[in-house]
Motif scaffolding. Structure first.
Motif, PDB file in Angstrom:
ATOM      1  N   GLY A 112     -13.520  -9.955  12.814  1.00  0.00           N
ATOM      2  CA  GLY A 112     -14.181  -9.734  14.104  1.00  0.00           C
ATOM      3  C   GLY A 112     -13.572 -10.470  15.276  1.00  0.00           C
ATOM      4  N   ARG A 113     -12.700 -11.442  15.026  1.00  0.00           N
ATOM      5  CA  ARG A 113     -12.025 -12.119  16.139  1.00  0.00           C
ATOM      6  C   ARG A 113     -11.128 -11.138  16.876  1.00  0.00           C
ATOM      7  NH1 ARG A 113     -11.465 -17.745  16.467  1.00  0.00           N
ATOM      8  NH2 ARG A 113     -12.287 -18.904  14.682  1.00  0.00           N
ATOM      9  N   SER A 114     -10.802 -11.456  18.113  1.00  0.00           N
ATOM     10  CA  SER A 114      -9.860 -10.639  18.856  1.00  0.00           C
ATOM     11  C   SER A 114      -8.485 -10.706  18.201  1.00  0.00           C
ATOM     12  CB  SER A 114      -9.762 -11.117  20.308  1.00  0.00           C
ATOM     13  OG  SER A 114     -10.968 -10.873  20.998  1.00  0.00           O
ATOM     14  N   LEU A 115      -7.816  -9.559  18.179  1.00  0.00           N
ATOM     15  CA  LEU A 115      -6.524  -9.431  17.520  1.00  0.00           C
ATOM     16  C   LEU A 115      -5.398  -9.317  18.538  1.00  0.00           C
ATOM     17  CD1 LEU A 115      -7.131  -6.863  14.633  1.00  0.00           C
ATOM     18  CD2 LEU A 115      -5.980  -9.065  14.353  1.00  0.00           C
ATOM     19  N   ALA A 116      -4.269  -9.943  18.220  1.00  0.00           N
ATOM     20  CA  ALA A 116      -3.027  -9.730  18.948  1.00  0.00           C
ATOM     21  C   ALA A 116      -1.994  -9.255  17.934  1.00  0.00           C
ATOM     22  CB  ALA A 116      -2.556 -11.016  19.618  1.00  0.00           C
ATOM     23  N   LEU A 117      -1.431  -8.079  18.159  1.00  0.00           N
ATOM     24  CA  LEU A 117      -0.422  -7.536  17.260  1.00  0.00           C
ATOM     25  C   LEU A 117       0.958  -7.838  17.818  1.00  0.00           C
ATOM     26  CD1 LEU A 117      -1.969  -4.052  16.351  1.00  0.00           C
ATOM     27  CD2 LEU A 117      -2.336  -6.287  15.278  1.00  0.00           C
ATOM     28  N   ILE A 118       1.782  -8.507  17.002  1.00  0.00           N
ATOM     29  CA  ILE A 118       3.133  -8.871  17.419  1.00  0.00           C
ATOM     30  C   ILE A 118       4.083  -7.861  16.795  1.00  0.00           C
ATOM     31  CG2 ILE A 118       4.949 -10.620  17.322  1.00  0.00           C
ATOM     32  CD1 ILE A 118       1.305 -11.641  17.004  1.00  0.00           C
ATOM     33  N   HIS A 119       4.634  -6.972  17.603  1.00  0.00           N
ATOM     34  CA  HIS A 119       5.479  -5.885  17.132  1.00  0.00           C
ATOM     35  C   HIS A 119       6.927  -6.350  17.060  1.00  0.00           C
ATOM     36  CE1 HIS A 119       2.232  -2.857  17.645  1.00  0.00           C
ATOM     37  NE2 HIS A 119       1.858  -3.652  18.637  1.00  0.00           N
ATOM     38  N   ALA A 120       7.471  -6.351  15.821  1.00  0.00           N
ATOM     39  CA  ALA A 120       8.786  -6.958  15.606  1.00  0.00           C
ATOM     40  C   ALA A 120       9.613  -6.148  14.611  1.00  0.00           C
ATOM     41  CB  ALA A 120       8.622  -8.397  15.108  1.00  0.00           C
ATOM     42  N   GLY A 121       9.732  -4.834  14.872  1.00  0.00           N
ATOM     43  CA  GLY A 121      10.524  -4.000  13.977  1.00  0.00           C
ATOM     44  C   GLY A 121       9.698  -3.288  12.929  1.00  0.00           C
ATOM     45  N   PHE A 122       8.443  -3.009  13.227  1.00  0.00           N
ATOM     46  CA  PHE A 122       7.508  -2.328  12.325  1.00  0.00           C
ATOM     47  C   PHE A 122       7.982  -0.898  12.071  1.00  0.00           C
ATOM     48  CE2 PHE A 122       2.937  -0.634  11.918  1.00  0.00           C
ATOM     49  CZ  PHE A 122       2.846  -0.998  10.583  1.00  0.00           C
ATOM     50  N   LYS A 123       8.063  -0.497  10.794  1.00  0.00           N
ATOM     51  CA  LYS A 123       8.596   0.821  10.441  1.00  0.00           C
ATOM     52  C   LYS A 123       7.511   1.888  10.306  1.00  0.00           C
ATOM     53  CE  LYS A 123      12.751  -0.845  10.199  1.00  0.00           C
ATOM     54  NZ  LYS A 123      13.681  -0.597  11.324  1.00  0.00           N
ATOM     55  N   ASP A 124       6.263   1.486  10.104  1.00  0.00           N
ATOM     56  CA  ASP A 124       5.177   2.445   9.902  1.00  0.00           C
ATOM     57  C   ASP A 124       4.327   2.615  11.156  1.00  0.00           C
ATOM     58  OD1 ASP A 124       5.972   2.911   7.346  1.00  0.00           O
ATOM     59  OD2 ASP A 124       4.437   1.680   6.375  1.00  0.00           O
ATOM     60  N   ALA A 125       4.962   2.576  12.297  1.00  0.00           N
ATOM     61  CA  ALA A 125       4.217   2.589  13.553  1.00  0.00           C
ATOM     62  C   ALA A 125       3.417   3.868  13.745  1.00  0.00           C
ATOM     63  CB  ALA A 125       5.179   2.388  14.727  1.00  0.00           C
ATOM     64  N   ASN A 126       3.987   5.018  13.397  1.00  0.00           N
ATOM     65  CA  ASN A 126       3.289   6.281  13.635  1.00  0.00           C
ATOM     66  C   ASN A 126       1.977   6.347  12.871  1.00  0.00           C
ATOM     67  OD1 ASN A 126       5.232   7.281  15.381  1.00  0.00           O
ATOM     68  ND2 ASN A 126       6.410   8.265  13.762  1.00  0.00           N
ATOM     69  N   ASP A 127       2.030   6.035  11.608  1.00  0.00           N
ATOM     70  CA  ASP A 127       0.823   6.076  10.781  1.00  0.00           C
ATOM     71  C   ASP A 127      -0.212   5.068  11.267  1.00  0.00           C
ATOM     72  OD1 ASP A 127      -0.669   6.838   8.248  1.00  0.00           O
ATOM     73  OD2 ASP A 127      -0.367   4.693   7.893  1.00  0.00           O
ATOM     74  N   PHE A 128       0.247   3.870  11.569  1.00  0.00           N
ATOM     75  CA  PHE A 128      -0.673   2.820  11.981  1.00  0.00           C
ATOM     76  C   PHE A 128      -1.276   3.129  13.348  1.00  0.00           C
ATOM     77  CE2 PHE A 128      -1.562  -1.482  13.730  1.00  0.00           C
ATOM     78  CZ  PHE A 128      -2.481  -1.888  12.773  1.00  0.00           C
ATOM     79  N   ALA A 129      -0.462   3.621  14.273  1.00  0.00           N
ATOM     80  CA  ALA A 129      -0.939   3.891  15.625  1.00  0.00           C
ATOM     81  C   ALA A 129      -2.024   4.959  15.644  1.00  0.00           C
ATOM     82  CB  ALA A 129       0.228   4.317  16.513  1.00  0.00           C
ATOM     83  N   GLU A 130      -1.964   5.901  14.709  1.00  0.00           N
ATOM     84  CA  GLU A 130      -2.963   6.972  14.663  1.00  0.00           C
ATOM     85  C   GLU A 130      -4.344   6.461  14.285  1.00  0.00           C
ATOM     86  OE1 GLU A 130      -1.434   9.834  11.966  1.00  0.00           O
ATOM     87  OE2 GLU A 130       0.145  10.549  13.330  1.00  0.00           O
ATOM     88  N   ASN A 131      -4.412   5.272  13.707  1.00  0.00           N
ATOM     89  CA  ASN A 131      -5.687   4.747  13.226  1.00  0.00           C
ATOM     90  C   ASN A 131      -6.106   3.454  13.920  1.00  0.00           C
ATOM     91  OD1 ASN A 131      -6.271   6.616  10.778  1.00  0.00           O
ATOM     92  ND2 ASN A 131      -4.142   5.984  10.477  1.00  0.00           N
ATOM     93  N   LEU A 132      -5.587   3.223  15.123  1.00  0.00           N
ATOM     94  CA  LEU A 132      -5.921   2.003  15.847  1.00  0.00           C
ATOM     95  C   LEU A 132      -7.406   1.914  16.167  1.00  0.00           C
ATOM     96  CD1 LEU A 132      -2.974   1.532  18.375  1.00  0.00           C
ATOM     97  CD2 LEU A 132      -3.433   0.241  16.289  1.00  0.00           C
ATOM     98  N   GLY A 133      -8.057   3.075  16.251  1.00  0.00           N
ATOM     99  CA  GLY A 133      -9.490   3.068  16.537  1.00  0.00           C
ATOM    100  C   GLY A 133     -10.309   2.349  15.495  1.00  0.00           C
ATOM    101  N   ASP A 134      -9.729   2.132  14.304  1.00  0.00           N
ATOM    102  CA  ASP A 134     -10.447   1.392  13.256  1.00  0.00           C
ATOM    103  C   ASP A 134     -10.554  -0.092  13.592  1.00  0.00           C
ATOM    104  OD1 ASP A 134     -10.572   3.768  11.893  1.00  0.00           O
ATOM    105  OD2 ASP A 134      -8.935   3.292  10.506  1.00  0.00           O
ATOM    106  N   PHE A 135      -9.795  -0.536  14.588  1.00  0.00           N
ATOM    107  CA  PHE A 135      -9.781  -1.958  14.951  1.00  0.00           C
ATOM    108  C   PHE A 135     -10.046  -2.106  16.452  1.00  0.00           C
ATOM    109  CE2 PHE A 135      -7.003  -1.446  11.261  1.00  0.00           C
ATOM    110  CZ  PHE A 135      -7.631  -2.307  10.364  1.00  0.00           C
ATOM    111  N   PRO A 136     -11.302  -1.966  16.847  1.00  0.00           N
ATOM    112  CA  PRO A 136     -11.638  -2.076  18.275  1.00  0.00           C
ATOM    113  C   PRO A 136     -11.461  -3.484  18.822  1.00  0.00           C
ATOM    114  CG  PRO A 136     -13.629  -1.938  16.947  1.00  0.00           C
ATOM    115  CD  PRO A 136     -12.483  -1.669  16.027  1.00  0.00           C
TER     116      PRO A 136
END
Length: 321
Positions: A112-136
């Motif tokens: 439940g804490r606020s999240l900061a995502l550090i993007h550093a060469g992530f290969k599964d971005a498309n799949d993950f980005a489609e489900n960002l709504g799961d982490f408000p």
């Protein structure tokens, strides 16, 4: 708006503690990637940030150091000792070693804490980005520029979520090979033109990580400054010892480099360097001809870098530019 990226080595943590008030007052948010299993120094650093009312991002899956294979103890420490401190964001590093499923598991550890995502060469971005709504609770996307192009960054846009660009302005090379001065960054001026809400760097350390350095044949002191004659871009000046052929007498070599630094401050271009507490301490070290050790010298350079940007933004608020 400024997000300096630190590894949790001793003098980096001390730098954060000593500048906690400056960081808070300026609205700067340090990113901390712990590298030691022993949390005493990290705990003191987070306490200092909280006491000053500042914010920080604590990465729970760091890429280097003793916790690189299992950072679960970082989140456990955060939950048990800093429960209720909403100013401490959970950082999740998304690099090429992390799958989409693992990214989701790490995000769930924020509890439940606020999240900061550090993007550093992530290969599964498309799949993950489609489900960002799961982490408000995602509050910030932090992009390491060398690992994230514009098309990648475009995938992670959402109303109310900050976007930060990190650029490594420090060129790593042998100390003796540093030029007298070189360009460091202009992101403090251009980050909004990049479509970002903030910017960051790796201070005068750079992104490369090493547990410890070898013997220093050349002592170097690095000092950043903002050059109004160059449209306000930031440069870094390197002050090198005269002797560079043996690792002997580091204290004497430090005085050689420090003498050049103070001569520059007192010379015709010295006005370009802000008068910071770190600069005044450098002057005091020369007066006493005292060598405090390379770690301490690096801490002073990092402290000066933070103080310089704080003074710059105090004089040039983003809304006035």
């Amino acid at each position: 708006m400024y997000f300096p990226y630190f590894r949790g080595k001793q003098y980096e943590l001390i730098t954060i503690r000593e500048t906690a008030g400056i960081l808070s007052d300026a609205g700067f948010v340090p990113i901390i990637a712990p590298v030691r299993e022993q949390f005493r120094g990290l705990h003191k650093t987070l306490e200092a940030i909280c006491e000053k009312g500042g914010q920080a991002v604590l990465i729970i899956n760091p890429e280097h150091g003793e916790l690189s294979h299992d950072g679960s103890s970082i989140g456990a420490m955060l939950d048990s000792e800093f429960d209720g401190h909403e100013n401490l964001l959970v950082g999740v590093r998304l690099d090429n070693s992390v799958s989409s499923a693992e990214a989701r598991e790490l995000c769930a550890q924020a509890n439940g804490r606020s999240l900061a995502l550090i993007h550093a060469g992530f290969k599964d971005a498309n799949d993950f980005a489609e489900n960002l709504g799961d982490f408000p609770n995602i509050a910030t996307h932090i992009f390491l520029e060398d690992d994230c192009g514009k098309l990648y960054q475009k995938k992670f846009k959402a109303d109310g979520v900050k976007r930060v660009l990190i650029r490594d302005g420090f060129e790593r090379r042998r100390n003796r090979d540093h030029p007298e001065a070189e360009f460091f960054s202009d992101l403090h001026i251009t980050y909004e033109d990049e479509g970002m809400d903030g910017f960051g760097d790796f201070l005068i350390v750079g992104d490369d990580f090493s547990e410890s350095g070898g013997p220093a044949y050349t002592i170097a002191i690095h000092l950043t400054y903002i050059d109004d004659e160059q449209d306000g871009a930031m440069f870094v000046r390197h002050f090198l010892s005269d002797r560079q052929d043996t690792p002997k007498d580091p204290g004497g070599k430090f005085v050689e480099a420090l003498t050049k630094l103070v001569a520059f401050l007192d010379g015709p271009s010295g006005w370009k360097v802000y008068d910071t507490s770190a600069v005044r301490e450098f002057r005091g070290l020369l007066e006493r001809a005292h060598y405090p050790g390379l770690g301490y010298v690096k801490k002073l350079s990092m402290k000066h870098h933070i103080e310089t940007l704080a003074q710059y933004f105090a004089q040039n608020p983003p809304e006035d530019r």
